[in-house]
Design a protein around this motif. Structure first.
Motif, PDB file in Angstrom:
ATOM      1  N   VAL A  19       0.724  -1.043  -0.463  1.00 32.92           N
ATOM      2  CA  VAL A  19      -0.130   0.098   0.073  1.00 32.92           C
ATOM      3  C   VAL A  19       0.927   0.865  -0.394  1.00 32.92           C
ATOM      4  CG1 VAL A  19      -1.671   1.440   1.528  1.00 32.92           C
ATOM      5  CG2 VAL A  19      -2.221  -1.048   0.662  1.00 32.92           C
ATOM      6  N   LEU A  20       2.374   1.110   0.499  1.00 30.34           N
ATOM      7  CA  LEU A  20       3.012   2.649   0.576  1.00 30.34           C
ATOM      8  C   LEU A  20       3.488   2.237  -0.621  1.00 30.34           C
ATOM      9  CD1 LEU A  20       3.278   2.319   4.433  1.00 30.34           C
ATOM     10  CD2 LEU A  20       2.108   4.179   3.262  1.00 30.34           C
ATOM     11  N   THR A  21       3.913   2.882  -0.763  1.00 24.22           N
ATOM     12  CA  THR A  21       5.080   2.839  -2.441  1.00 24.22           C
ATOM     13  C   THR A  21       5.123   4.310  -2.924  1.00 24.22           C
ATOM     14  OG1 THR A  21       4.828   2.403  -4.300  1.00 24.22           O
ATOM     15  CG2 THR A  21       3.548   3.858  -4.304  1.00 24.22           C
ATOM     16  N   SER A  22       6.867   4.070  -3.258  1.00 21.57           N
ATOM     17  CA  SER A  22       7.450   5.212  -3.365  1.00 21.57           C
ATOM     18  C   SER A  22       7.414   5.776  -5.374  1.00 21.57           C
ATOM     19  CB  SER A  22       8.999   5.104  -3.367  1.00 21.57           C
ATOM     20  OG  SER A  22       9.516   4.526  -4.625  1.00 21.57           O
ATOM     21  N   SER A  23       6.606   4.943  -6.159  1.00 19.75           N
ATOM     22  CA  SER A  23       6.516   5.015  -7.092  1.00 19.75           C
ATOM     23  C   SER A  23       4.928   6.211  -7.579  1.00 19.75           C
ATOM     24  CB  SER A  23       6.004   4.187  -7.754  1.00 19.75           C
ATOM     25  OG  SER A  23       6.066   2.951  -7.536  1.00 19.75           O
ATOM     26  N   ASP A  24       3.841   6.230  -8.367  1.00 24.79           N
ATOM     27  CA  ASP A  24       3.559   6.330  -9.086  1.00 24.79           C
ATOM     28  C   ASP A  24       2.589   5.439 -10.324  1.00 24.79           C
ATOM     29  OD1 ASP A  24       0.954   7.255  -9.870  1.00 24.79           O
ATOM     30  OD2 ASP A  24       1.930   9.560 -10.057  1.00 24.79           O
TER      31      ASP A  24
ATOM     32  N   ILE B 120       2.114  10.583   2.233  1.00 23.41           N
ATOM     33  CA  ILE B 120       1.837  10.432   3.562  1.00 23.41           C
ATOM     34  C   ILE B 120       3.266  11.431   4.688  1.00 23.41           C
ATOM     35  CG2 ILE B 120       3.209   8.445   5.559  1.00 23.41           C
ATOM     36  CD1 ILE B 120       0.740   7.665   3.674  1.00 23.41           C
ATOM     37  N   ALA B 121       2.498  12.026   4.827  1.00 24.75           N
ATOM     38  CA  ALA B 121       2.966  13.001   5.708  1.00 24.75           C
ATOM     39  C   ALA B 121       3.565  12.385   7.695  1.00 24.75           C
ATOM     40  CB  ALA B 121       2.163  14.165   6.284  1.00 24.75           C
ATOM     41  N   GLN B 122       4.294  12.688   7.757  1.00 28.97           N
ATOM     42  CA  GLN B 122       4.670  12.239   9.552  1.00 28.97           C
ATOM     43  C   GLN B 122       4.431  13.084  10.312  1.00 28.97           C
ATOM     44  OE1 GLN B 122       8.992   9.982   9.335  1.00 28.97           O
ATOM     45  NE2 GLN B 122       9.246  12.217   8.275  1.00 28.97           N
ATOM     46  N   SER B 123       3.670  12.685  11.245  1.00 32.14           N
ATOM     47  CA  SER B 123       3.341  13.569  12.488  1.00 32.14           C
ATOM     48  C   SER B 123       4.438  13.607  13.722  1.00 32.14           C
ATOM     49  CB  SER B 123       2.006  12.479  12.671  1.00 32.14           C
ATOM     50  OG  SER B 123       1.159  12.634  12.533  1.00 32.14           O
ATOM     51  N   LEU B 124       5.137  14.557  13.151  1.00 30.15           N
ATOM     52  CA  LEU B 124       6.503  14.653  14.303  1.00 30.15           C
ATOM     53  C   LEU B 124       6.182  16.785  14.754  1.00 30.15           C
ATOM     54  CD1 LEU B 124       9.266  12.770  11.992  1.00 30.15           C
ATOM     55  CD2 LEU B 124       8.329  12.127  14.274  1.00 30.15           C
ATOM     56  N   PRO B 125       6.817  16.889  15.624  1.00 26.40           N
ATOM     57  CA  PRO B 125       7.306  17.724  16.216  1.00 26.40           C
ATOM     58  C   PRO B 125       8.172  18.962  14.906  1.00 26.40           C
ATOM     59  CG  PRO B 125       7.405  16.661  17.906  1.00 26.40           C
ATOM     60  CD  PRO B 125       8.043  15.399  16.878  1.00 26.40           C
ATOM     61  N   GLY B 126       8.162  20.132  15.407  1.00 25.41           N
ATOM     62  CA  GLY B 126       8.750  21.170  14.423  1.00 25.41           C
ATOM     63  C   GLY B 126      10.124  20.690  14.991  1.00 25.41           C
ATOM     64  N   PRO B 127      11.225  21.357  13.657  1.00 22.55           N
ATOM     65  CA  PRO B 127      12.003  21.131  13.359  1.00 22.55           C
ATOM     66  C   PRO B 127      12.572  21.636  14.348  1.00 22.55           C
ATOM     67  CG  PRO B 127      11.151  23.084  12.111  1.00 22.55           C
ATOM     68  CD  PRO B 127      10.191  22.969  12.211  1.00 22.55           C
TER      69      PRO B 127
ATOM     70  N   THR C   1       6.932   9.259  -0.061  1.00 19.04           N
ATOM     71  CA  THR C   1       6.271   8.462   0.341  1.00 19.04           C
ATOM     72  C   THR C   1       4.979   7.894  -0.551  1.00 19.04           C
ATOM     73  OG1 THR C   1       7.788   7.279   1.254  1.00 19.04           O
ATOM     74  CG2 THR C   1       5.865   5.910   1.620  1.00 19.04           C
ATOM     75  N   ASN C   2       3.948   7.471  -0.745  1.00 20.96           N
ATOM     76  CA  ASN C   2       2.348   7.429  -1.281  1.00 20.96           C
ATOM     77  C   ASN C   2       1.883   6.005  -0.436  1.00 20.96           C
ATOM     78  OD1 ASN C   2       3.552   9.756  -2.656  1.00 20.96           O
ATOM     79  ND2 ASN C   2       4.361   8.990  -4.034  1.00 20.96           N
ATOM     80  N   LEU C   3       0.655   7.039  -0.671  1.00 17.97           N
ATOM     81  CA  LEU C   3      -0.767   5.287  -0.949  1.00 17.97           C
ATOM     82  C   LEU C   3      -0.626   5.527  -2.739  1.00 17.97           C
ATOM     83  CD1 LEU C   3      -2.960   6.792   1.630  1.00 17.97           C
ATOM     84  CD2 LEU C   3      -1.587   5.377   1.848  1.00 17.97           C
ATOM     85  N   SER C   4      -0.691   3.654  -2.169  1.00 24.04           N
ATOM     86  CA  SER C   4      -0.497   2.895  -4.219  1.00 24.04           C
ATOM     87  C   SER C   4      -1.514   3.221  -4.917  1.00 24.04           C
ATOM     88  CB  SER C   4      -0.363   1.638  -3.194  1.00 24.04           C
ATOM     89  OG  SER C   4      -0.493   0.681  -4.842  1.00 24.04           O
ATOM     90  N   VAL C   5      -1.957   3.611  -5.764  1.00 18.41           N
ATOM     91  CA  VAL C   5      -2.539   3.565  -7.141  1.00 18.41           C
ATOM     92  C   VAL C   5      -3.087   2.766  -8.190  1.00 18.41           C
ATOM     93  CG1 VAL C   5      -2.145   6.662  -7.580  1.00 18.41           C
ATOM     94  CG2 VAL C   5      -0.810   5.016  -8.683  1.00 18.41           C
ATOM     95  N   SER C   6      -1.903   1.871  -7.898  1.00 15.02           N
ATOM     96  CA  SER C   6      -2.105   0.513  -8.338  1.00 15.02           C
ATOM     97  C   SER C   6      -1.174  -0.370  -8.069  1.00 15.02           C
ATOM     98  CB  SER C   6      -2.194   0.553  -9.754  1.00 15.02           C
ATOM     99  OG  SER C   6      -2.190  -0.734 -10.664  1.00 15.02           O
ATOM    100  N   GLY C   7      -1.197  -1.610  -7.778  1.00 18.06           N
ATOM    101  CA  GLY C   7      -0.108  -2.629  -7.413  1.00 18.06           C
ATOM    102  C   GLY C   7       0.379  -3.305  -8.949  1.00 18.06           C
TER     103      GLY C   7
END
Length: 509
Positions: A178-183, A193-200, A213-219
């Motif tokens: 489900v997680l992928t680096s490609s489109d 995907i965005a990380q929920s982290l404190p400020g820099p 990293t993206n949510l997959s549009v196709s496998g």
């Protein structure tokens, strides 16, 4: 673990309403054939109250447990206390021939227990038909409506039928990420995907992933990897597309059925495999006598009957898609597709057909070679012209992703521009049901296509490895699962065939 112990534990499950009714009906038939046969036995029913009719000395409750059948419970004396619309109950009694109309058997209740009370005035799912938009706002409770429960069972049956077809033809089921680096599609309509982290800060942790990293549009791209070792692979996996479309055919989160086949040399062979799969699955649904198939056919009939009785036009609970002929039986369109070969036409010839029709009866969008086919074009081809599923092949190369193989000489020579060996499978009332192609299996040609699309070889180096080491001619296709369920059931909106629909502006649950 001992199999006998596991089996005995499974048998401890209380029979479903459907099973209890079938058993009681069989007992009644046996009793009619043998004067000494034992009388009806007691049974226990668990479920939710769909409706209650109370009279002075007796009450009638419709109880449903989601198994595909409901039972009328006859409650006398104090057994009806607390039994209200929406309540969950456990009833013990005897199934006997019904004195009323609408059911062969009814449950004469000896003992009743309310497991979960329900305030009938506040309960959102009332007996009357509710418009589809209202039910979507109560998606967590709409499973208790007859239509949604039937659609969920059909959806389940269809998935099992596809799994069986693939298993029979030696495909391997692979869970793609489900997680992928490609489109995969290259359209950029991805959720990142965005990380929920404190400020820099100076001691901020490094990013969880080293690259976006993206949510997959196709496998598909990932599915090609096991196909180069297993030969035939498929997946039924979630997909996500950040497109703002608000049509009845689009969701932001949906499922994709995708298959890849190695050692297929040309597009015609791939079309043969895809057509055999679609028609084979429909044949299972229509002809098999398994408990699953029988229940699915009954549910399809039930869905069609609800549409006829409760449908209130656009937006109503009984809304049907454009191919759902009100005068046809609920299985007629399935039988036609299962028994009739799918039509095949090139994109170039399809545009010529559409242009002739446009000259006589204009479309909203003029068909032009080099442009994508609009929804109205697709529905005219599959519905009006061919009156059945049709493969449209060999689209212009600029319209398609980088991984598609160029068309064969015959199709290429007939087109005014470069085309690729691909197809869209169009269904009446739906338009595009599935799309697929031969994949570019030659390393140098694939690298050239990636350069044309501005893609980084470094990002797709793993994909190029499949061409560097033992590449073979191969192809595959993908199908939007919710569109398939819509077409089979006749339901007119993909939001009503998924448990918790997500679309642009709506992710409530």
């Amino acid at each position: 673990m001992r199999p006998t112990r596991a089996l005995s534990r499974a048998n401890a499950l209380t029979p479903t309403v459907r099973a209890a009714l079938a058993s009681a009906s069989a007992q009644a038939d046996a009793a009619a054939d043998a004067a000494s046969a034992p009388g009806p036995s007691e049974t226990t029913v668990n479920g939710w109250v769909r409706s209650v009719r109370a009279h002075k000395n007796v009450a009638f409750a419709e109880v449903d447990d989601g198994s595909g059948a409901s039972v009328q419970a006859v409650l006398k004396g104090g057994t009806a206390d607390g039994i209200t619309l929406g309540a969950s109950v456990r009833l013990r009694g005897t199934l006997l021939p019904s004195r009323g109309r609408g059911q062969a058997l009814e449950l004469q209740v000896a003992e009743a227990a309310v497991l979960g009370p329900s305030d009938p005035d506040a309960y959102p799912i009332q007996k009357k038909a509710l418009p589809a938009p209202v039910l979507r706002e109560h998606a967590h409770l709409r499973f208790r409506t007859t239509q949604t429960a039937a659609v969920m069972r059909v959806r389940d049956a269809l998935a099992r039928d596809w799994h069986d077809w693939f298993e029979d033809h030696e495909f391997v089921h692979v869970h793609t990420p489900v997680l992928t680096s490609s489109d995969c599609e290259g359209a950029g309509e991805v959720f990142t995907i965005a990380q929920s982290l404190p400020g820099p800060t100076a001691d901020a942790p490094p990013p969880f992933f080293p690259r976006p990293t993206n949510l997959s549009v196709s496998g598909q791209l990932h599915l090609e990897a096991p196909t180069h070792a297993l030969g035939r692979a498929y997946t039924l996996s979630p997909a996500f597309r950040a497109e703002p479309s608000m049509t009845s055919r689009h969701l932001a989160e949906f499922y994709m059925l995708e298959a890849e086949v190695a050692f297929v040399d040309e597009l015609g062979g791939l079309l043969d495999v895809a057509e055999a799969a679609f028609r084979g699955v429909l044949s299972r649904l229509l002809a098999y006598d398994s408990r699953r198939a029988v229940r699915a056919r009954a549910d399809l009939t039930r869905i069609a009957e609800l549409a006829a009785v409760e449908g209130e036009g656009e937006g109503g609970e009984g809304e049907r898609h454009a191919d759902a002929d009100a005068d046809a039986g609920p299985l007629d369109h399935l039988l036609a597709a299962a028994t009739t070969p799918f039509a095949r036409i090139t994109y170039t010839d399809a545009v010529a057909l559409l242009a002739d029709e446009h000259a006589a009866v204009p479309f909203a969008h003029a068909p032009t070679w080099g442009d994508g086919l609009s929804s109205e074009h697709e529905k005219w081809l599959a519905g009006t012209h061919f009156n059945g599923p049709v493969f449209v092949t060999d689209y212009p190369a600029p319209l398609k992703p980088f991984y598609m193989l160029p068309s064969g000489p015959e199709a290429a020579s007939a087109a005014p521009g470069p085309t690729v060996a691909c197809f869209d499978l169009l269904f009446p009332g739906i338009g595009e049901m599935a799309g697929g192609s031969m994949r570019e299996h030659r390393l140098d040609e694939l690298r050239a296509r990636m350069a044309e699309h501005g893609l980084s070889e470094a990002e797709y180096d793993w994909y190029l490895d499949l061409r560097r080491f033992g590449s073979v001619a191969h192809g595959g296709w993908g199908m939007g699962w919710e569109r398939w369920v819509c077409w089979v059931t006749g339901v007119g909106n993909v939001r009503d065939v998924v448990a918790f629909p997500r679309w642009a502006g709506s992710c409530r649950f």
